[in-house]
Design a protein around this motif. Structure first.
Motif, mmCIF file in Angstrom:
data_model
loop_
_atom_site.group_PDB
_atom_site.id
_atom_site.type_symbol
_atom_site.label_atom_id
_atom_site.label_comp_id
_atom_site.label_asym_id
_atom_site.label_seq_id
_atom_site.Cartn_x
_atom_site.Cartn_y
_atom_site.Cartn_z
ATOM 1 N N GLN A 183 0.832 -1.193 0.000
ATOM 2 C CA GLN A 183 0.000 0.000 0.000
ATOM 3 C C GLN A 183 0.872 1.250 0.000
ATOM 4 N N VAL A 184 0.331 2.323 -0.570
ATOM 5 C CA VAL A 184 1.058 3.571 -0.758
ATOM 6 C C VAL A 184 0.467 4.634 0.153
ATOM 7 N N ASP A 185 1.331 5.411 0.789
ATOM 8 C CA ASP A 185 0.896 6.537 1.603
ATOM 9 C C ASP A 185 0.514 7.677 0.676
ATOM 10 N N VAL A 186 -0.732 8.150 0.792
ATOM 11 C CA VAL A 186 -1.209 9.187 -0.118
ATOM 12 C C VAL A 186 -0.388 10.462 0.007
ATOM 13 N N ALA A 187 0.204 10.714 1.181
ATOM 14 C CA ALA A 187 0.985 11.937 1.386
ATOM 15 C C ALA A 187 2.253 11.960 0.551
ATOM 16 N N THR A 188 2.700 10.815 0.057
ATOM 17 C CA THR A 188 3.919 10.761 -0.759
ATOM 18 C C THR A 188 3.645 11.060 -2.232
ATOM 19 N N LEU A 189 2.379 11.199 -2.603
ATOM 20 C CA LEU A 189 2.023 11.438 -3.997
ATOM 21 C C LEU A 189 1.916 12.927 -4.280
ATOM 22 N N ASP A 190 1.953 13.280 -5.563
ATOM 23 C CA ASP A 190 1.755 14.670 -5.964
ATOM 24 C C ASP A 190 0.299 15.067 -5.766
ATOM 25 N N GLU A 191 0.060 16.385 -5.782
ATOM 26 C CA GLU A 191 -1.268 16.919 -5.435
ATOM 27 C C GLU A 191 -2.393 16.371 -6.306
ATOM 28 N N PRO A 192 -2.245 16.256 -7.634
ATOM 29 C CA PRO A 192 -3.366 15.715 -8.427
ATOM 30 C C PRO A 192 -3.738 14.295 -8.030
ATOM 31 N N LEU A 193 -2.733 13.473 -7.717
ATOM 32 C CA LEU A 193 -3.009 12.108 -7.298
ATOM 33 C C LEU A 193 -3.595 12.068 -5.897
ATOM 34 N N GLN A 194 -3.147 12.950 -5.036
ATOM 35 C CA GLN A 194 -3.725 13.027 -3.696
ATOM 36 C C GLN A 194 -5.206 13.375 -3.752
ATOM 37 N N ALA A 195 -5.555 14.342 -4.612
ATOM 38 C CA ALA A 195 -6.954 14.748 -4.723
ATOM 39 C C ALA A 195 -7.824 13.611 -5.244
ATOM 40 N N LEU A 196 -7.303 12.808 -6.173
ATOM 41 C CA LEU A 196 -8.072 11.713 -6.742
ATOM 42 C C LEU A 196 -8.226 10.561 -5.756
ATOM 43 N N CYS A 197 -7.200 10.283 -4.982
ATOM 44 C CA CYS A 197 -7.173 9.082 -4.132
ATOM 45 C C CYS A 197 -7.360 9.381 -2.654
ATOM 46 N N GLN A 198 -7.840 10.565 -2.326
ATOM 47 C CA GLN A 198 -8.074 10.892 -0.929
ATOM 48 C C GLN A 198 -9.088 9.925 -0.329
ATOM 49 N N ASP A 199 -8.798 9.435 0.879
ATOM 50 C CA ASP A 199 -9.676 8.494 1.599
ATOM 51 C C ASP A 199 -9.816 7.169 0.854
ATOM 52 N N SER A 200 -8.829 6.795 0.067
ATOM 53 C CA SER A 200 -8.854 5.523 -0.651
ATOM 54 C C SER A 200 -7.562 4.765 -0.356
ATOM 55 N N SER A 201 -7.652 3.447 -0.389
ATOM 56 C CA SER A 201 -6.426 2.646 -0.308
ATOM 57 C C SER A 201 -5.746 2.668 -1.675
ATOM 58 N N ILE A 202 -4.415 2.715 -1.666
ATOM 59 C CA ILE A 202 -3.645 2.875 -2.898
ATOM 60 C C ILE A 202 -2.683 1.696 -3.017
ATOM 61 N N HIS A 203 -2.674 1.055 -4.185
ATOM 62 C CA HIS A 203 -1.848 -0.123 -4.392
ATOM 63 C C HIS A 203 -1.018 0.044 -5.669
ATOM 64 N N TRP A 204 0.188 -0.501 -5.634
ATOM 65 C CA TRP A 204 1.003 -0.574 -6.839
ATOM 66 C C TRP A 204 0.557 -1.763 -7.691
ATOM 67 N N THR A 205 0.720 -1.614 -9.004
ATOM 68 C CA THR A 205 0.451 -2.714 -9.922
ATOM 69 C C THR A 205 1.658 -2.880 -10.849
ATOM 70 N N ARG A 206 1.710 -4.002 -11.525
ATOM 71 C CA ARG A 206 2.746 -4.199 -12.540
ATOM 72 C C ARG A 206 2.156 -4.997 -13.692
ATOM 73 N N ARG A 207 2.706 -4.783 -14.859
ATOM 74 C CA ARG A 207 2.220 -5.466 -16.053
ATOM 75 C C ARG A 207 2.560 -6.950 -15.980
ATOM 76 N N VAL A 208 1.592 -7.780 -16.335
ATOM 77 C CA VAL A 208 1.790 -9.232 -16.333
ATOM 78 C C VAL A 208 1.254 -9.792 -17.643
ATOM 79 N N GLU A 209 1.607 -11.029 -17.921
ATOM 80 C CA GLU A 209 1.202 -11.656 -19.175
ATOM 81 C C GLU A 209 -0.298 -11.956 -19.201
#
Length: 240
Positions: A183-209
């Protein structure tokens, strides 16, 4: 009129004199007072005008850099899909609003402002905010993502509506595995991403086959670009 006395050689004589002297003195001071009052008022108006001009000068370029672009393309069954994107050329941001058949909207934000010429390893971030989920999903942009977004950033300067042809549109599917444990701390993101993901859990993804037969695809988001490319991005959770 006031009464005053004047001295003669033989006696004091009572004479009449007026207050013209004092009136003249007051009139001589009045123009100076009026001048300073008018000067102060003029300076105040100039300061207010400069303040308003500066405020408009700071806010107007950002509002003018925002443009709404509409993309219409038929899906594989021939039904028209309408998408809209807000293009912020000043900050290199593109925000897609993608409506589902139930009239619910998912959001995809492309943040490409960290682009450095010749560096395609850390191009930027893509953030997916699916409808009916209190979660955001991040992944790092790749060169193909950058090329697709650049087509939108470039073409939006010429027109704001695109009608894509079903016969000419290239379609592709991408699978992203959700790293649920990271999970990602929303405070580490830039302002546009913070505004979109406020009060949401944030997860990293990666491309898979692909998810494989034992894995369930949770949701897919279709994104179309003016370059006649439509990408269906599908998510599923990777094993812990």
């Amino acid at each position: 009129m006031v009464r005053c006395w004047k001295h003669s050689e033989t006696r004091l004589e009572e004479a009449q004199c007026t207050d013209e002297g004092s009136a003249a003195s007051s009139q001589s001071h009045f123009p100076h007072k009026a001048f300073w009052v008018s000067l102060s008022a003029s300076l105040l108006l100039v300061i207010i005008g400069l303040g308003l001009t500066g405020h408009l000068g700071l806010s107007q370029p950002h509002s003018e850099s925002l443009q709404i672009v509409r993309i219409t393309v038929p899906d594989q069954t021939g039904v028209l899909i309408n998408q809209s994107a807000v293009v912020d050329q000043q900050n290199d941001l593109v925000t897609f609003s993608i409506a589902s058949p139930a009239n619910q909207t998912s959001t995809v934000l492309f943040d490409v402002k960290r682009v450095r010429p010749g560096d395609m390893h850390q191009i930027g971030l893509i953030c997916y905010k699916p409808v009916d989920q209190d979660s955001c999903y991040l992944r790092k942009m790749e060169k193909t993502d950058y090329d697709n977004v650049q087509s939108l950033l470039h073409e939006s300067t010429h027109k704001s509506q695109f009608q894509l042809s079903g016969n000419e549109t290239r379609r592709q599917t991408e699978y992203l595995g959700v790293l649920a444990a990271s999970q990602v701390d929303v405070a580490t993101l830039d302002e546009p991403l913070q505004a979109l993901c406020q009060d949401s859990s944030i997860h990293w993804t990666r491309r898979v086959e692909g998810p494989g037969k034992q894995r369930l695809v949770y949701f897919c988001i279709d994104i179309c670009f003016p370059s006649n490319i439509c990408v269906s991005v599908c998510f599923y959770y990777l094993p812990e």
